[in-house]
Write a protein that holds these residues in place. Structure first.
Motif: not given
Length: 241
Positions: A112-118
């Protein structure tokens, strides 16, 4: 939306859906691939991310007298490092304790955090409206970075990544793509977003793309650093990027 922004956004989405298909199966070729990719990413950080962060810090001084220091945006970048490092540290701790159920649950948090990062990376790249050759070189570095991050997440829990994770990361790109085209925020907010994502990107580049000693192909890594830096600096000199 410019054609360049459309192509970059579409390419970033495809990268997350098919990242592992792009990586050679041979171990030697894979090491060379990641070493070259790491060279590009490290060069990108030093010739673009850090200079741009410095430029943004100079610009924020114009927004008001409440910016009394020369490092406010660097603190935001440090916050990005702290948050992403903290999340990764919690996941690794659970894995080392062989607490599989907890580690898999925390891996969802990491996704989820890497989705936000992306989303923030895509927004930053597209909202800056880079065009032509500039879009090609910056898009190449960011795209290779996405491949390395996606592959590392896939190696941790391939089943979660293949079934759901890659689609979450791709949705993050789509969300950032839409934000970059439709959302118009103040220059100060854009600077803060860039600083946060710059800190997170520096951490992720050094963690995911700088090869460890036993897996590094130094010659290929050096070729990646020197070639990308030389071309980018030349283009900056001639075209005033």
């Amino acid at each position: 939306m410019s054609l360049d922004a459309f192509i970059m956004g579409f390419a970033f989405i495809l990268i997350h859906l098919f990242a592992n298909e792009l990586i050679p199966s041979s171990r030697i070729q894979r090491l060379k691939w990641f070493s070259f990719s790491g060279g590009l990413a490290v060069s990108y950080v030093f010739v673009y991310v850090l200079p741009t962060l410095h430029k943004e810090q100079i610009l924020v001084k114009k927004y008001g007298d409440y910016f009394t220091m020369e490092s406010e945006l660097y603190f935001i970048g440090l916050l990005g490092v702290l948050i992403f490092y903290g999340i990764q540290k919690v996941v690794r701790k659970a894995q080392l304790k062989q607490n599989t159920q907890k580690a898999r649950a925390l891996f969802w948090l990491q996704i989820l955090f890497f989705g936000f990062y992306n989303m923030l990376v895509a927004y930053t790249v597209i909202s800056h409206d880079v065009l032509g050759v500039q879009a090609l070189f910056y898009g190449l570095a960011v795209g290779m970075h996405f491949v390395a991050v996606a592959h590392d997440l896939w190696r941790e829990y391939a089943d979660i990544y293949n079934k759901v994770g890659r689609y979450v990361l791709a949705l993050g790109i789509i969300a950032g793509w839409i934000m970059g085209v439709t959302l118009h925020v103040s220059p100060l907010v854009e600077s803060i977003i860039f600083a946060f994502i710059a800190g997170a990107m520096i951490l992720n580049v050094l963690k995911y793309e700088l090869p460890p000693d036993d897996e590094a192909h130094f010659v290929t890594f050096t070729i990646g650093v020197v070639s990308y830096t030389a071309i980018t600096m030349s283009l900056k000199f001639f075209f005033q990027w």
